[in-house]
Design a protein around this motif. Structure first.
Motif, PDB file in Angstrom:
ATOM      1  N   TYR A 191       0.860  -1.188   0.000  1.00 59.78           N
ATOM      2  CA  TYR A 191       0.000   0.000   0.000  1.00 59.78           C
ATOM      3  C   TYR A 191       0.895   1.236   0.000  1.00 59.78           C
ATOM      4  CZ  TYR A 191      -3.553  -3.386   1.298  1.00 59.78           C
ATOM      5  OH  TYR A 191      -4.382  -4.475   1.304  1.00 59.78           O
ATOM      6  N   VAL A 192       0.640   2.130  -0.959  1.00 58.29           N
ATOM      7  CA  VAL A 192       1.512   3.297  -1.145  1.00 58.29           C
ATOM      8  C   VAL A 192       0.685   4.577  -1.210  1.00 58.29           C
ATOM      9  CG1 VAL A 192       3.313   4.338  -2.585  1.00 58.29           C
ATOM     10  CG2 VAL A 192       3.084   1.846  -2.486  1.00 58.29           C
ATOM     11  N   ASP A 193       1.133   5.597  -0.474  1.00 57.92           N
ATOM     12  CA  ASP A 193       0.523   6.923  -0.590  1.00 57.92           C
ATOM     13  C   ASP A 193       1.019   7.538  -1.895  1.00 57.92           C
ATOM     14  OD1 ASP A 193      -1.149   8.943   0.523  1.00 57.92           O
ATOM     15  OD2 ASP A 193       0.635  10.113   0.994  1.00 57.92           O
ATOM     16  N   THR A 194       0.106   7.948  -2.743  1.00 61.28           N
ATOM     17  CA  THR A 194       0.474   8.294  -4.115  1.00 61.28           C
ATOM     18  C   THR A 194       1.327   9.558  -4.246  1.00 61.28           C
ATOM     19  OG1 THR A 194      -0.385   8.495  -6.378  1.00 61.28           O
ATOM     20  CG2 THR A 194      -1.523   9.738  -4.661  1.00 61.28           C
ATOM     21  N   VAL A 195       2.104   9.563  -5.303  1.00 57.29           N
ATOM     22  CA  VAL A 195       2.830  10.745  -5.769  1.00 57.29           C
ATOM     23  C   VAL A 195       2.473  10.854  -7.247  1.00 57.29           C
ATOM     24  CG1 VAL A 195       5.077  11.739  -6.284  1.00 57.29           C
ATOM     25  CG2 VAL A 195       4.734  10.519  -4.134  1.00 57.29           C
ATOM     26  N   GLY A 196       1.724  11.900  -7.609  1.00 61.08           N
ATOM     27  CA  GLY A 196       1.254  11.996  -8.979  1.00 61.08           C
ATOM     28  C   GLY A 196      -0.019  11.185  -9.178  1.00 61.08           C
ATOM     29  N   ASP A 197      -0.266  10.785 -10.417  1.00 62.98           N
ATOM     30  CA  ASP A 197      -1.470  10.026 -10.756  1.00 62.98           C
ATOM     31  C   ASP A 197      -1.413   8.621 -10.142  1.00 62.98           C
ATOM     32  OD1 ASP A 197      -2.851   7.955 -12.733  1.00 62.98           O
ATOM     33  OD2 ASP A 197      -3.836   9.889 -13.009  1.00 62.98           O
ATOM     34  N   PRO A 198      -2.376   8.261  -9.262  1.00 61.44           N
ATOM     35  CA  PRO A 198      -2.312   6.959  -8.593  1.00 61.44           C
ATOM     36  C   PRO A 198      -2.429   5.771  -9.540  1.00 61.44           C
ATOM     37  CG  PRO A 198      -4.377   8.093  -8.078  1.00 61.44           C
ATOM     38  CD  PRO A 198      -3.502   9.074  -8.778  1.00 61.44           C
ATOM     39  N   GLY A 199      -3.238   5.925 -10.594  1.00 62.48           N
ATOM     40  CA  GLY A 199      -3.406   4.832 -11.554  1.00 62.48           C
ATOM     41  C   GLY A 199      -2.119   4.504 -12.287  1.00 62.48           C
TER      42      GLY A 199
ATOM     43  N   GLN B 135       0.481   3.070  -9.817  1.00 62.05           N
ATOM     44  CA  GLN B 135       0.171   1.687  -9.474  1.00 62.05           C
ATOM     45  C   GLN B 135       0.561   0.741 -10.609  1.00 62.05           C
ATOM     46  OE1 GLN B 135      -3.484   0.923  -7.275  1.00 62.05           O
ATOM     47  NE2 GLN B 135      -3.976  -0.778  -8.651  1.00 62.05           N
ATOM     48  N   ALA B 136       0.269   1.156 -11.841  1.00 64.76           N
ATOM     49  CA  ALA B 136       0.625   0.326 -13.000  1.00 64.76           C
ATOM     50  C   ALA B 136       2.141   0.175 -13.115  1.00 64.76           C
ATOM     51  CB  ALA B 136       0.060   0.955 -14.274  1.00 64.76           C
ATOM     52  N   LYS B 137       2.862   1.251 -12.818  1.00 68.00           N
ATOM     53  CA  LYS B 137       4.328   1.224 -12.864  1.00 68.00           C
ATOM     54  C   LYS B 137       4.880   0.225 -11.846  1.00 68.00           C
ATOM     55  CE  LYS B 137       8.325   4.350 -12.318  1.00 68.00           C
ATOM     56  NZ  LYS B 137       8.728   5.771 -12.088  1.00 68.00           N
ATOM     57  N   LEU B 138       4.347   0.265 -10.632  1.00 67.43           N
ATOM     58  CA  LEU B 138       4.802  -0.659  -9.593  1.00 67.43           C
ATOM     59  C   LEU B 138       4.416  -2.094  -9.923  1.00 67.43           C
ATOM     60  CD1 LEU B 138       3.978   1.371  -6.338  1.00 67.43           C
ATOM     61  CD2 LEU B 138       6.220   0.998  -7.369  1.00 67.43           C
ATOM     62  N   LYS B 139       3.243  -2.263 -10.496  1.00 65.65           N
ATOM     63  CA  LYS B 139       2.771  -3.605 -10.841  1.00 65.65           C
ATOM     64  C   LYS B 139       3.641  -4.236 -11.925  1.00 65.65           C
ATOM     65  CE  LYS B 139      -0.192  -6.927 -10.204  1.00 65.65           C
ATOM     66  NZ  LYS B 139      -0.200  -7.667  -8.927  1.00 65.65           N
ATOM     67  N   ASP B 140       4.135  -3.403 -12.854  1.00 61.41           N
ATOM     68  CA  ASP B 140       5.029  -3.900 -13.908  1.00 61.41           C
ATOM     69  C   ASP B 140       6.345  -4.400 -13.309  1.00 61.41           C
ATOM     70  OD1 ASP B 140       3.293  -3.446 -15.968  1.00 61.41           O
ATOM     71  OD2 ASP B 140       4.137  -1.505 -16.529  1.00 61.41           O
ATOM     72  N   ILE B 141       6.802  -3.735 -12.263  1.00 63.25           N
ATOM     73  CA  ILE B 141       8.078  -4.093 -11.642  1.00 63.25           C
ATOM     74  C   ILE B 141       7.922  -5.265 -10.678  1.00 63.25           C
ATOM     75  CG2 ILE B 141       9.973  -3.240 -10.178  1.00 63.25           C
ATOM     76  CD1 ILE B 141       9.294  -0.416 -11.255  1.00 63.25           C
ATOM     77  N   PHE B 142       6.775  -5.283  -9.970  1.00 62.42           N
ATOM     78  CA  PHE B 142       6.515  -6.349  -8.983  1.00 62.42           C
ATOM     79  C   PHE B 142       5.199  -7.059  -9.320  1.00 62.42           C
ATOM     80  CE2 PHE B 142       8.750  -2.849  -6.751  1.00 62.42           C
ATOM     81  CZ  PHE B 142       9.926  -3.506  -6.411  1.00 62.42           C
ATOM     82  N   PRO B 143       5.186  -7.850 -10.394  1.00 62.77           N
ATOM     83  CA  PRO B 143       3.931  -8.471 -10.859  1.00 62.77           C
ATOM     84  C   PRO B 143       3.318  -9.475  -9.879  1.00 62.77           C
ATOM     85  CG  PRO B 143       5.825  -9.378 -12.025  1.00 62.77           C
ATOM     86  CD  PRO B 143       6.329  -8.221 -11.244  1.00 62.77           C
TER      87      PRO B 143
ATOM     88  N   THR C   2      -1.666  -1.510  -4.099  1.00 61.99           N
ATOM     89  CA  THR C   2      -2.683  -0.455  -4.050  1.00 61.99           C
ATOM     90  C   THR C   2      -1.989   0.881  -3.847  1.00 61.99           C
ATOM     91  OG1 THR C   2      -4.329  -1.951  -3.062  1.00 61.99           O
ATOM     92  CG2 THR C   2      -4.726   0.414  -2.845  1.00 61.99           C
ATOM     93  N   VAL C   3      -2.199   1.795  -4.793  1.00 60.42           N
ATOM     94  CA  VAL C   3      -1.670   3.164  -4.664  1.00 60.42           C
ATOM     95  C   VAL C   3      -2.866   4.089  -4.554  1.00 60.42           C
ATOM     96  CG1 VAL C   3      -0.340   5.001  -5.759  1.00 60.42           C
ATOM     97  CG2 VAL C   3       0.383   2.620  -6.025  1.00 60.42           C
ATOM     98  N   ALA C   4      -2.916   4.870  -3.503  1.00 59.29           N
ATOM     99  CA  ALA C   4      -4.086   5.715  -3.266  1.00 59.29           C
ATOM    100  C   ALA C   4      -3.699   7.037  -2.634  1.00 59.29           C
ATOM    101  CB  ALA C   4      -5.079   4.978  -2.367  1.00 59.29           C
TER     102      ALA C   4
END
Length: 303
Positions: free
Chosen positions: A140-148, A151-159, A164-166
Motif C-alpha cells: 500500500y503506497v501513498d500516491t505521488v502523482g497520478d495513482p493509476g 500503481q501500474a508502474k509498480l505492478k510492472d516491476i513487482f507483478p 494499491t496506490v491511493a
C-alpha cells in the motif's frame, strides 16, 4: 533510529533499518510506504516503509497509528517507540535523501524530477524488504502523482504483489500510517540534529519548519546566503524560493560557450533549410555518439 551514518556526512543519502522479525519471513505480510519532507526548502526528504504479518492487522489499528502530519512531534515519537516495542511483528526501513542529492538531480541536464525520485525511492524500499526474505503479499503506497499510473508502474516491476496506490493512504491503511510515522520521525531527527559543515554561527541556525512560507525559514535563507558560495548544504537550492534569493543576493555567474571564446566571435545564424540537404563531410561511422556529445566528453590520451 540510529542516524550516525547520515550525520557523519549529510551530503549523501542514508538507509536506516530495523531488525527483520522472523515471523515476517514465514507468514504473508503487508507493506506500507509514505514520505515526509516533500515540500520544505530545507533538509532531507525521507521515505519510510513498515511491514508486518497480515494476521496482526487489527493489532496495528489498536496501536493508534494515524497520518504523521496530524500529530505532534511528541506523539510521533511515542508511536515510533510502540513500533520498536513490537519489533517481534513489525519491521521498518527509512531512506533519507539529502538536500544536496535532491537539488543536484533536479538541476542536472537530463532532469530527474521529484516524482521520479520519489518513485525510485519507493521501488528501492520494496526491493530491500523483499531481499531480506520478507514474505510480502500486499503493498500500500501513498500516491505521488497520478495513482493509476503509479500503481501500474509498480505492478510492472513487482507483478507477483497485490499493489494499491491511493491518495491519503496514510489515513486509510494503518500500515501506511506506521510508515508515515517512521518517515516523519526520521526527518524530524535529521533536521533537529543537522550538523552544518559550513561552521555557521548559532544565530544563523534558527530555521523554523523549513517550509517556504514560514517567516523564520525565510529569515534563515536570507541570512545564510553567501555572496560567492550560495547556501549551506541544508538548503535545497533547486527550489524556486532559494533560486530567487540567489538571483538577488549572490554573485552573478556567466557561462561562455567554448565556440564563442576568442576575440573574433562570430554571430550564430539560423542555418538555411538547404544546408540540411547538402552532402555530409563527416563520415557517420566516425561521428561521436550523442551520449558523448551531450555530456561534452572528449577522448584523451594522457593526463
Amino acid at each position: 533510529m540510529d542516524l550516525s551514518e547520515f550525520e557523519s556526512d549529510n551530503s549523501k543519502n542514508s538507509v536506516v533499518k530495523s531488525a527483520v522479525p522472523e515471523i515476517t519471513k514465514t507468514e504473508p505480510c503487508w507493506l506500507g510506504i509514505d514520505e515526509a519532507g516533500r515540500g520544505p526548502v530545507l533538509g532531507p526528504m525521507v521515505y519510510g516503509t513498515c511491514y508486518s504479518p497480515l494476521s496482526v492487522k487489527e493489532r496495528l489499528k489498536e496501536m493508534g497509528f494515524a497520518d504523521s502530519k496530524t500529530l505532534t512531534e511528541e506523539q510521533r515519537e511515542d508511536l515510533f517507540e510502540k513500533l520498536n516495542v513490537a519489533s517481534d511483528i513489525i519491521g521498518w526501513i527509512v531512506d533519507i535523501l539529502s538536500p544536496n542529492f535532491i537539488s543536484t538531480n533536479m538541476l542536472r541536464k537530463f532532469k530527474y524530477n521529484l516524482n521520479a525520485l520519489s518513485h525510485d525511492s519507493a521501488i528501492g524500499l520494496i526491493q530491500k524488504v523483499l531481499d531480506k526474505g520478507v514474505n510480502i503479499k500486499e503493498v500500500y503506497v501513498d500516491t505521488v502523482g497520478d495513482p493509476g499510473k503509479y500503481q501500474a508502474k509498480l505492478k510492472d516491476i513487482f507483478p507477483d504483489l497485490e499493489i494499491t496506490v491511493a491518495s491519503k493512504a496514510d489515513a486509510t491503511y494503518p500500515i501506511v500510517s506506521a510508515a508515515s510515522i517512521c518517515a516523519k520521525v526520521g526527518r524530524d531527527r535529521a533536521v533537529k540534529g543537522w550538523i552544518f559543515k559550513e561552521n555557521m554561527s548559532e544565530e544563523h541556525t534558527e530555521y523554523g519548519s523549513g517550509y517556504p512560507s514560514d517567516p523564520t525559514t525565510k529569515k534563515f535563507l536570507a541570512s545564510s546566503c553567501d555572496y560567492v558560495f550560495g547556501f549551506p548544504q541544508f538548503v535545497r537550492f533547486s527550489w524556486s524560493t532559494a533560486d530567487k534569493i540567489l538571483e538577488k543576493e549572490a554573485a552573478p555567474v556567466y557561462w561562455d560557450d567554448e565556440e564563442e571564446e576568442g576575440e573574433n566571435k562570430k554571430k550564430k545564424k539560423t542555418p538555411s533549410v538547404l544546408s540540411f540537404f547538402q552532402p555530409k563531410t563527416i563520415d557517420a561511422r566516425k561521428r561521436k555518439h550523442r551520449f558523448f556529445r551531450d555530456r561534452c566528453l572528449k577522448q584523451v590520451r594522457e593526463f
